[in-house]
Design an enzyme around this catalytic site. Sequence first.
Site, short mmCIF file in Angstrom:
data_model
loop_
_atom_site.label_atom_id
_atom_site.label_comp_id
_atom_site.label_asym_id
_atom_site.label_seq_id
_atom_site.Cartn_x
_atom_site.Cartn_y
_atom_site.Cartn_z
N THR A 136 0.56 -1.29 -0.47
CA THR A 136 0.38 -0.61 -0.17
C THR A 136 0.77 1.20 0.04
OG1 THR A 136 -1.36 -1.15 0.99
CG2 THR A 136 -2.32 1.24 1.43
N ASP A 162 1.53 -6.71 -4.63
CA ASP A 162 1.09 -6.97 -3.00
C ASP A 162 1.03 -7.76 -2.25
OD1 ASP A 162 -1.37 -7.26 -0.91
OD2 ASP A 162 -2.43 -5.80 -2.82
N SER A 163 1.42 -7.31 -1.12
CA SER A 163 2.42 -8.28 -0.53
C SER A 163 1.37 -9.75 -0.21
CB SER A 163 2.97 -8.09 0.91
OG SER A 163 1.31 -7.69 1.69
N SER A 164 0.09 -9.56 -0.44
CA SER A 164 -1.00 -10.45 -0.50
C SER A 164 -0.62 -11.97 -1.58
CB SER A 164 -2.57 -11.08 -0.68
OG SER A 164 -2.81 -9.28 -0.03
N THR A 206 1.64 -4.14 4.05
CA THR A 206 1.93 -4.87 5.71
C THR A 206 0.93 -6.35 5.88
OG1 THR A 206 -0.89 -3.73 5.84
CG2 THR A 206 1.11 -2.87 5.97
N ASP A 207 0.53 -6.22 4.71
CA ASP A 207 -0.16 -7.94 5.28
C ASP A 207 0.22 -9.04 5.50
OD1 ASP A 207 -3.36 -7.66 4.28
OD2 ASP A 207 -3.02 -7.55 2.37
N ARG A 236 -3.94 -24.81 14.01
CA ARG A 236 -4.25 -24.14 15.14
C ARG A 236 -5.31 -24.60 15.71
NH1 ARG A 236 -5.74 -19.19 13.28
NH2 ARG A 236 -4.74 -18.08 14.86
N GLN A 255 -4.69 -20.23 18.20
CA GLN A 255 -5.48 -19.60 18.37
C GLN A 255 -5.53 -18.44 19.21
OE1 GLN A 255 -9.74 -20.92 17.40
NE2 GLN A 255 -8.97 -22.83 16.17
N CYS A 256 -4.79 -18.41 20.30
CA CYS A 256 -4.96 -17.45 20.66
C CYS A 256 -4.14 -16.08 20.23
CB CYS A 256 -4.39 -18.04 22.10
SG CYS A 256 -5.66 -19.19 23.18
#
Length: 338
Positions: free
Chosen positions: A11, A55-57, A87-88, A238, A271-272
Site C-alpha cells: 500500500t 501486493d504482499s498478499s 502490511t498484509d 491451529r 488460536q490465541c
Amino acid sequence: MRIHITYTGGTIGMVESPHGLVPGADMRGWLRRLLDDAHMDPSLISFTELNPLIDSSNATPDNWQTMIDDLRAHRDEADAFVVLHGTDTMSYSSAALSYALTDFGKPVVFTGAQHPLGKIESDAAANVAGALNAAMQSVGRFHGVGLFFGQHLFAGNRVSKSSSWAFEGFSSPSSEPLARTGTPWHWYAGIAAADGCGWRDPKPYARHDVAVIDMAPGITAARLEAMLTPRPEAAILRAYGVGDVPSDEPGLTDVIADALCDGVPVVIASQCQQAEVLLGHYEVSDAIARAGAIGSGDMTLEATYAKVMFLLSQGVDAADFGRWMSTSIAGEISPRSL
Ligand code: ASP
C-alpha cells in the site's frame, strides 16, 4: 551512515486503479524528497525497486528469497537496511528473513503503511522516517531483522499484524517491543532475547506444501482427514488455548496420529494471539502429544509458518523437525517455551 532500501511493493506505494489499489507511485522521487527534507545525504542511500512490485498478499517463499538476495548483494555497501513491504504478510516476510540472515550481522528493518504515500492522512512518511531511524539506531545494538510500525520497533519474528486499519497495526503479543519512539526513543532491555543459535550457510527458500488448519467446534475426523489428503510436507494445526484439540470427536486424534505416522511433521499452534502451547497440559492433547505432535511454544503463527518453510527448505527431515521447531534459531521462541 549508509543505508540500503529494498522496495517490494505494498500500500505504501500504491495508486488507485479501476479495480482497486495497485503499485504505481513514484517511490524513488518521494523518498528523495523525504530524505532532502530530513537533510540526509542522498549519496549515502542506495535503493532497489524489486520487479515486479507486489501486493504482499501475493508474496511466496520465492519473494522472501528475492529480498534476501538483494540484501546480501548490498551487504558490504551499507551499515543498515530498510525493506518497504505491504502490511498484509510483512510479519511472515520479516520472520522468514530472520532465520535466513542470522549471519548477516547488520540490522534490517521492515516497514509499510496503512495509507499510500502522498495522501494527507498517510502514515507512510512517519513509518519510513521511523524505520530509517530505527535501522540507524540499531547499529551496534540489534543486528537481527526488525519491523517498525506506528510507534514501535519489534523483533521481526515476534510480531503479528493485529489491525487492518490502525496506525499501530502490529503487536508482539509474547515479547516486549525492541524500542518505542518519542523524545527520546526508549530501547527496552530484552534485545538480547533476539539471539538464537543461528544457521550457517542457509539454502535458499523454496515453496513447500504446508497445510495450515484451524480447529473449530464441530470439526469432524472426516473433514480433518480430507484437509490432510493428499499428505502435505508438514501441517500446522491451529488448536485452542495451550494446544487443545476436540479429542472426544470420534477418530479425530487418530487422524493426527496417522499423519505423524506417515512422516508428516504436525505442529500444534494456538488460536490465541498470546499463547504458550503446552501439549499434554490437558487430557485432550495427551494422545497427540504421545503420537509426536510438536508444540509451537510462544511463537506467532507467522514465525511458526516461516520456520516450517525454512526447515523444509534446509532439508530437515521429520526425525529432526521437533528439535528444530523448539530451538531458538533467531530469537523467535522464548527460553521458557523450550
Ligand atoms: N494489501 C496490501 C499489501 O499487503 C496491504 C498493505 O500494504 O497495507 O501489500
